[in-house]
Design an enzyme around this catalytic site. Structure first.
Site, PDB file in Angstrom:
ATOM      1  N   HIS A  94      -3.974   1.022   7.738  1.00  0.00           N
ATOM      2  CA  HIS A  94      -2.657   1.666   7.729  1.00  0.00           C
ATOM      3  C   HIS A  94      -2.647   2.847   6.751  1.00  0.00           C
ATOM      4  CE1 HIS A  94       1.929   1.283   7.876  1.00  0.00           C
ATOM      5  NE2 HIS A  94       1.732   2.070   6.831  1.00  0.00           N
ATOM      6  N   GLU A  95      -3.195   2.633   5.550  1.00  0.00           N
ATOM      7  CA  GLU A  95      -3.166   3.698   4.526  1.00  0.00           C
ATOM      8  C   GLU A  95      -4.124   4.835   4.878  1.00  0.00           C
ATOM      9  OE1 GLU A  95      -0.696   3.561   2.741  1.00  0.00           O
ATOM     10  OE2 GLU A  95      -0.294   1.440   3.051  1.00  0.00           O
TER      11      GLU A  95
ATOM     12  N   GLY B 234       0.836  -1.196   0.000  1.00  0.00           N
ATOM     13  CA  GLY B 234       0.000   0.000   0.000  1.00  0.00           C
ATOM     14  C   GLY B 234       0.867   1.240   0.000  1.00  0.00           C
TER      15      GLY B 234
ATOM     16  N   GLN C 168       3.024   9.882   1.236  1.00  0.00           N
ATOM     17  CA  GLN C 168       4.327   9.220   1.141  1.00  0.00           C
ATOM     18  C   GLN C 168       5.083   9.585  -0.133  1.00  0.00           C
ATOM     19  OE1 GLN C 168       2.525   5.204   2.168  1.00  0.00           O
ATOM     20  NE2 GLN C 168       4.514   5.072   3.194  1.00  0.00           N
TER      21      GLN C 168
ATOM     22  N   HIS D 269      -2.480   7.041   7.245  1.00  0.00           N
ATOM     23  CA  HIS D 269      -1.555   7.956   6.560  1.00  0.00           C
ATOM     24  C   HIS D 269      -2.297   9.192   6.044  1.00  0.00           C
ATOM     25  CE1 HIS D 269       2.467   6.309   6.230  1.00  0.00           C
ATOM     26  NE2 HIS D 269       2.048   5.140   5.793  1.00  0.00           N
TER      27      HIS D 269
ATOM     28  N   CYS E 266       6.359  -0.192   7.011  1.00  0.00           N
ATOM     29  CA  CYS E 266       5.895   1.001   6.312  1.00  0.00           C
ATOM     30  C   CYS E 266       7.022   1.479   5.402  1.00  0.00           C
ATOM     31  CB  CYS E 266       5.547   2.091   7.326  1.00  0.00           C
ATOM     32  SG  CYS E 266       5.018   3.633   6.560  1.00  0.00           S
ATOM     33  N   LEU E 267       6.691   1.810   4.156  1.00  0.00           N
ATOM     34  CA  LEU E 267       7.727   2.226   3.203  1.00  0.00           C
ATOM     35  C   LEU E 267       8.411   3.524   3.640  1.00  0.00           C
ATOM     36  CD1 LEU E 267       5.994   1.378  -0.198  1.00  0.00           C
ATOM     37  CD2 LEU E 267       7.796   0.098   0.974  1.00  0.00           C
TER      38      LEU E 267
HETATM   39 ZN    ZN Z   1       2.976   3.311   5.721  1.00  0.00          ZN
END
Ligand code: ZN
Length: 199
Positions: A149-150, A45, A50, A153, A107-108
């Site tokens: 999670h997204e 995701g 991000q 964000h 998480c990226l």
């Molecule tokens: Zn993340």
């Protein structure tokens, strides 16, 4: 086009996304680039913050995560993951299930950090497609976790906020280091714009 992923410490990650009234050419291109960026980074995701845009836009693809099953209903109808992924969601809102379940999360924007996090095991999401069509998603498993999670964000909430205080304390040294590195990267970027030769 692959986009640069913003790392922890970048203030955009704490910025709430703006509602998208209508997907114009910029939003469409952004969604396509976000999918490419997510796939290249082996992510499941990616949220607009991000890649440096404070918008209510996220992409998700859990179809390759065979070891962590998911279920998906689209507008009340059971759907195979491969048919629905990658998903592009505009203006999503989550209604959380009541049972908590523990799961590993990364998480990226936090390279090489992962932790066990409790989250509701199911979620109902109302969102819009790029065409502006309202959809309702009911998800369990990894997809439920990825959606939460997204959507976090998009509201400026990060997975470290969902960790137990003991888990977060255990990671505090690495988090500080990450924050410092991100600040140094941004300082370098300010001095030397991309594509410009520095003498
Ligand atoms: Zn993340």
């Amino acid at each position: 086009m692959k986009l640069e992923i913003r790392l922890y410490g970048d203030p955009i990650l704490r910025t709430k996304g703006k509602k998208i009234e209508k997907a114009d050419e910029h939003i469409r291109q952004l969604a396509e680039d976000m999918i490419e960026t997510m796939h290249a980074a082996n992510g499941v995701g990616l949220a607009a913050q991000q890649i440096g845009e404070a918008l209510l836009l996220t992409v998700i693809d859990v179809s390759q995560a065979e070891d962590r099953p998911s279920s998906l209903k689209l507008d009340g109808r059971e759907v195979k993951l491969e048919e629905a992924m990658p998903m592009i969601l505009m203006n999503p809102e989550a209604e959380l299930g009541k049972e908590l379940v523990e799961g590993t999360e990364g998480c990226l924007s936090f390279p090489e950090i992962s932790a066990e996090i409790d989250r509701p095991d199911s979620v109902k999401v109302r969102a819009e497609t790029l065409e502006g069509i309202p959809i309702q998603i009911e998800a369990t498993g990894l997809l439920a976790r990825a959606l939460q999670h997204e959507i976090d964000h998009l509201n400026g909430v990060l997975f470290i906020d969902r960790m137990s205080s003991a888990t977060r304390a255990g990671l505090s040294g690495r988090l500080k280091r990450l924050q410092k590195e991100a600040e140094a990267d941004r300082a370098r970027a300010r001095r030397a714009p991309a594509g410009q030769r520095v003498l």
